[in-house]
Design an enzyme around this catalytic site. Structure first.
Site, PDB file in Angstrom:
ATOM      1  N   LYS A  27      13.937  32.497  43.263  1.00 40.12           N
ATOM      2  CA  LYS A  27      14.477  31.210  42.791  1.00 40.12           C
ATOM      3  C   LYS A  27      15.946  31.098  43.220  1.00 40.12           C
ATOM      4  O   LYS A  27      16.549  32.101  43.638  1.00 40.12           O
ATOM      5  CB  LYS A  27      14.336  31.113  41.271  1.00 40.12           C
ATOM      6  CG  LYS A  27      15.073  32.190  40.491  1.00 40.12           C
ATOM      7  CD  LYS A  27      14.849  32.056  39.004  1.00 40.12           C
ATOM      8  CE  LYS A  27      15.612  33.134  38.260  1.00 40.12           C
ATOM      9  NZ  LYS A  27      15.835  32.823  36.871  1.00 40.12           N
ATOM     10  N   TYR A 250      47.115  23.584  48.118  1.00 37.24           N
ATOM     11  CA  TYR A 250      47.315  22.574  47.073  1.00 37.24           C
ATOM     12  C   TYR A 250      48.194  23.135  45.962  1.00 37.24           C
ATOM     13  O   TYR A 250      48.006  24.273  45.509  1.00 37.24           O
ATOM     14  CB  TYR A 250      45.967  22.159  46.475  1.00 37.24           C
ATOM     15  CG  TYR A 250      45.146  21.278  47.386  1.00 37.24           C
ATOM     16  CD1 TYR A 250      45.591  20.013  47.740  1.00 37.24           C
ATOM     17  CD2 TYR A 250      43.931  21.719  47.889  1.00 37.24           C
ATOM     18  CE1 TYR A 250      44.836  19.204  48.585  1.00 37.24           C
ATOM     19  CE2 TYR A 250      43.174  20.919  48.724  1.00 37.24           C
ATOM     20  CZ  TYR A 250      43.636  19.658  49.067  1.00 37.24           C
ATOM     21  OH  TYR A 250      42.885  18.862  49.901  1.00 37.24           O
TER      22      TYR A 250
HETATM   23  C1  LIG Z   1      11.464  34.587  33.919  1.00 37.10           C
HETATM   24  C2  LIG Z   1      12.220  35.504  34.821  1.00 37.10           C
HETATM   25  N1  LIG Z   1      11.617  36.623  35.268  1.00 37.10           N
HETATM   26  C3  LIG Z   1      12.246  37.494  36.079  1.00 37.10           C
HETATM   27  C4  LIG Z   1      13.551  37.272  36.482  1.00 37.10           C
HETATM   28  C5  LIG Z   1      14.211  38.279  37.389  1.00 37.10           C
HETATM   29  O1  LIG Z   1      15.268  38.903  36.751  1.00 37.10           O
HETATM   30  P1  LIG Z   1      16.114  40.027  37.535  1.00 37.10           P
HETATM   31  O2  LIG Z   1      16.825  39.316  38.616  1.00 37.10           O
HETATM   32  O3  LIG Z   1      17.028  40.546  36.499  1.00 37.10           O
HETATM   33  O4  LIG Z   1      15.132  41.006  38.046  1.00 37.10           O
HETATM   34  C6  LIG Z   1      14.220  36.136  36.041  1.00 37.10           C
HETATM   35  C7  LIG Z   1      15.613  35.920  36.450  1.00 37.10           C
HETATM   36  O5  LIG Z   1      16.454  35.451  35.780  1.00 37.10           O
HETATM   37  C8  LIG Z   1      13.545  35.226  35.187  1.00 37.10           C
HETATM   38  O6  LIG Z   1      14.133  34.101  34.751  1.00 37.10           O
END
Ligand SMILES: Cc1ncc(COP(=O)(O)O)c(C=O)c1O
Length: 360
Positions: A27, A250
């Site tokens: 993501k 700036y």
């Molecule tokens: C639902 C969910 N699962 C897994 C993860 C992965 O977490 P990490 O990057 O700490 O492994 C996230 C990340 O925020 C998440 O929101």
């Protein structure tokens, strides 16, 4: 970005706990690393599925040709369900209401669901107290439920007591679902820290993000051989000698105390290099570090060097180093900003990957 190290991280992770599958979390553009190249590299290395936060992130990956299963953590509006179905996406069930919306809709075959159980994270999923009341809707959707998931809120902290409580709540809910005749093929509660610290119980999978990118701060991560893969560099667009008293940027927040060499780099806060690093961070150049001086602006920032250092337009300087020990590593930059590595890399703008991110 070093995709070979990414693949090594993936392979090291798989070795940590034999048998538990890794679902890479890509993501937010793979935490700023670039979702498409990351997913492509991991598919070649045998990844069996991916996780994203939004429908659009999933569609972008499909557009890029990714055929593997994709689990979308976030909620969709009912009118978006057909798009998810047409693209063979799996959806996490974010609440009891969402479950009922899904049950009311009549999905065809190509639609998977992962029941998200809120075991203590407190932001998403079915509250455990509501699970009993959801069993009818769950039965209605039974053929589509591919997984049951939860999420640790504190698996990266020294005190793992709450993680243990969450684990026990999850096991209790799984037993309740089993008693109701539900045994989906995929069970996953752990993120990177939960996985690295062995909090996977009898789970089939773990959802790993930060560890794959080599940015988990845990000792277990280092022991597993995980290393950062991202290096952010930028190009010198102007190199000048300035006399003492020259004002920079700036607000003229920096005034040269002596004659200096001043380098302008083509990276700014619109690229995701935080303005809060103005007059605070350093960048790397030929084995040394030099201060960022003046305010970081939208597309550019300035670096002061002794006037004996030869710099030329086209030279590259390193804004984020892959070496965790260096002051301008992602880890140390996050510390300087009183935040976490996730925020530093996920803030990186997509244009960075076209222009400045070095690959090796
Ligand atoms: C639902 C969910 N699962 C897994 C993860 C992965 O977490 P990490 O990057 O700490 O492994 C996230 C990340 O925020 C998440 O929101």
């Amino acid at each position: 970005m070093d995709l070979r190290q990414l693949v090594r991280n993936f392979q090291h992770l798989r070795r940590v706990s034999g048998g538990v599958g890794i679902l890479p979390v890509v993501k937010a553009n793979a935490y700023g690393h670039g979702a498409a190249p990351v997913a492509r590299a991991l598919v070649s290395a045998g990844a069996e599925g991916f996780c994203v936060a939004t429908l659009q992130e999933a569609l972008d990956l499909r557009e890029d040709g990714l055929l593997a299963p994709i689990l979308v953590f976030g909620s969709l509006r009912p009118e978006q369900f057909p798009v998810a179905e047409a693209n063979h996406l799996d959806l996490a069930v974010v609440s009891a209401d969402y479950l009922r919306e899904l049950a009311a809709w009549q999905p065809r075959a190509a639609f998977g669901l992962h029941l998200n159980l809120d075991t203590g994270m407190g932001r998403s999923g079915i509250l455990l107290d509501d699970l009993g009341a959801c069993l009818d809707a769950i039965h209605h959707l039974q053929g589509r439920i591919r997984g049951v998931m939860g999420h640790f809120s504190a698996s990266d902290e020294p005190d793992l007591r709450f993680a243990g409580i969450q684990r026990r709540r999850f096991e209790g809910a799984l037993a309740q679902l089993r008693d109701a005749g539900l045994t989906p093929p995929m069970i996953h509660h752990a993120n990177s820290a939960g996985y690295l610290r062995g909090l996977t119980g009898g789970d089939t999978h773990a959802r790993c993000g930060i560890a794959l990118y080599g940015l988990s701060d845990l000792g277990e991560s280092e022991a597993a051989g995980l290393k950062p893969i991202l290096e952010l560099t930028a190009e010198v667009t102007r190199a000048v000698r300035i006399p003492a008293g020259t004002t920079v940027g700036y607000g003229s927040t920096y005034v040269a105390p002596r004659p200096l060499a001043l380098a302008t780099l083509n990276c700014g806060y619109a690229d995701g290099y935080p303005r809060a690093l103005s007059n605070r961070a350093v960048v790397g150049f030929r084995g040394r570090t030099y201060p960022v001086v003046g305010k970081v602006s939208m597309d550019q920032l300035t670096v002061a060097l002794p006037d004996t250092v030869l710099i030329r337009p086209g030279d590259r300087m390193t804004l984020l180093s892959r070496n965790p020990e260096e002051p301008h590593s992602v880890r140390n930059t996050a510390r300087l900003l009183s935040t976490i590595p996730y925020e530093v890399t996920s803030a990186l703008n997509r244009r960075v990957h076209h222009d400045h991110a070095s690959s090796s």
